[in-house]
Design an enzyme around this catalytic site. Structure first.
Site, PDB file in Angstrom:
ATOM      1  N   ASP A  24       0.823  -1.227   0.000  1.00 26.61           N
ATOM      2  CA  ASP A  24       0.000   0.000   0.000  1.00 26.61           C
ATOM      3  C   ASP A  24       0.849   1.266   0.000  1.00 26.61           C
ATOM      4  O   ASP A  24       0.666   2.161   0.832  1.00 26.61           O
ATOM      5  CB  ASP A  24      -0.941   0.026   1.212  1.00 26.61           C
ATOM      6  CG  ASP A  24      -1.718  -1.254   1.408  1.00 26.61           C
ATOM      7  OD1 ASP A  24      -2.180  -1.810   0.399  1.00 26.61           O
ATOM      8  OD2 ASP A  24      -1.856  -1.698   2.563  1.00 26.61           O
ATOM      9  N   GLU A 182     -11.241  -0.817  -3.950  1.00 25.84           N
ATOM     10  CA  GLU A 182     -10.545  -0.177  -2.839  1.00 25.84           C
ATOM     11  C   GLU A 182      -9.343   0.620  -3.335  1.00 25.84           C
ATOM     12  O   GLU A 182      -9.073   0.707  -4.535  1.00 25.84           O
ATOM     13  CB  GLU A 182     -10.093  -1.230  -1.828  1.00 25.84           C
ATOM     14  CG  GLU A 182      -9.050  -2.200  -2.355  1.00 25.84           C
ATOM     15  CD  GLU A 182      -8.656  -3.259  -1.337  1.00 25.84           C
ATOM     16  OE1 GLU A 182      -9.369  -3.427  -0.322  1.00 25.84           O
ATOM     17  OE2 GLU A 182      -7.627  -3.931  -1.558  1.00 25.84           O
TER      18      GLU A 182
END
Length: 325
Positions: A24, A182
């Site tokens: 991420d 997402e």
């Protein structure tokens, strides 16, 4: 590695992925240095280096730990933005349960990306599951994008960098699989805003990037304003040994001439969350004005450094291992 010529170090003008062992990632180049953050679970950290190639050896700076047990675990999906002389650090955190994930923001006391930071606010509905916050700026207007209930994309207006000022709007989005939408990332060029997001479970090898776009002047809170692009824009490359590329961000080269994507990927087609590492590579633009991310580079590839990057011969920052908590 730098090459020694006599007594001098000659900067190598290539690098190899990965840049960081975490997933991420969010990365910027700011005033002569790269700043990289990735999901760390129990704290928020930033790595700083004058060369992209130097990030692998840089020491992390812990910019935030939290004593509140409702928000001191699962500290994921960082991003940070400079607004009016302060950095606003957006992230996910929770209490260690899947149901406990919420959105939060810190505010720096000054103009240093490394802080120190103070806790500023929880974002969005306090009792609603949410992950992966990212800021959208359109002129002087601010919006928050994130993944909300059922892992679906949401957007809401903000009155300032720490206050959501209106209800969440659901952005229905395609994705090649059903279970996840997402990690929204914002890319803007020539008045068009691109919302690049990840689909499929991040543990699966088919985790990938899809995209919607918002024309100049359109209302981002109107779901009908967003144009759905019909296919994945960045996906696995079995021949290169890269699986599950996604959860990305964008940055510019030091000279401002090149566009780069940062993302995580893994080396196995197994269904696992382990082994996701941070990678980066340059991308280009299609004749129709949309980004062309190409295919993810193999870890064995020697990639030219961003234009204007001085290379790994640059002396490291002696303060890089100092904790700012």
């Amino acid at each position: 590695m730098p090459v020694r010529a006599g007594e001098d170090l000659v900067a190598d003008q290539t690098f190899r992925n990965p840049l960081n062992p975490g997933p991420d990632p969010f990365l910027i180049f700011h005033e002569g240095d790269y700043y990289l953050s990735s999901s760390q679970n129990d704290c928020l950290r930033i790595w700083k280096a004058p060369s992209l190639a130097g990030l692998t050896a840089a020491q992390p700076v812990t910019v935030w730990q939290d004593g509140d047990p409702s928000r001191n675990q699962d500290m994921w999906a960082p991003s940070f933005h400079l607004i009016d002389g302060h950095w606003y650090f957006y992230y996910t955190a929770g209490d260690g349960t899947e149901e406990g994930h919420r959105l939060y923001v810190l505010k720096s006391r000054g103009a240093d990306p490394l802080g120190p930071y103070d806790f500023a606010a929880q974002l969005g509905a306090p009792d609603v599951w949410a992950i992966d916050p990212e800021l959208l700026r359109l002129g002087d207007r601010l919006y928050l994008t994130w993944s909300g209930p059922d892992n679906l994309l949401q957007i809401a207006p903000m009155s300032d960098p720490i206050t959501v000022s209106g209800p969440a709007v659901y952005l229905e989005s395609q994705g090649g699989c059903e279970e996840v939408r997402e990690a929204p990332a914002i890319l803007q060029r020539d008045g068009t805003t691109f919302l690049v997001y990840s689909t499929c479970d991040t543990g699966k090898p088919d985790y990938q990037l899809w995209m919607r776009s918002l024309p100049a002047g359109a209302d981002p809170l109107d779901p009908g304003s967003w144009i759905q692009h019909p296919a994945a824009v960045f996906t696995r490359d079995d021949a290169a040994g890269v699986f599950g590329p996604g959860s990305n961000g964008f940055f510019r080269s030091p000279d401002g001439r090149e566009d780069w994507i940062v993302y995580h990927g893994k080396e196995t087609a197994d269904y696992t969350y382990d082994g996701r590492t941070t990678r980066a590579q340059k991308y280009t633009w299609n004749p129709d004005g949309t980004p062309n991310f190409g295919t993810p580079a193999a870890l064995s590839a020697d990639i030219p450094l961003p234009a204007g990057d001085p290379g790994v011969g640059v002396a490291p920052d002696p303060t890089a291992d100092a904790s700012r908590v």
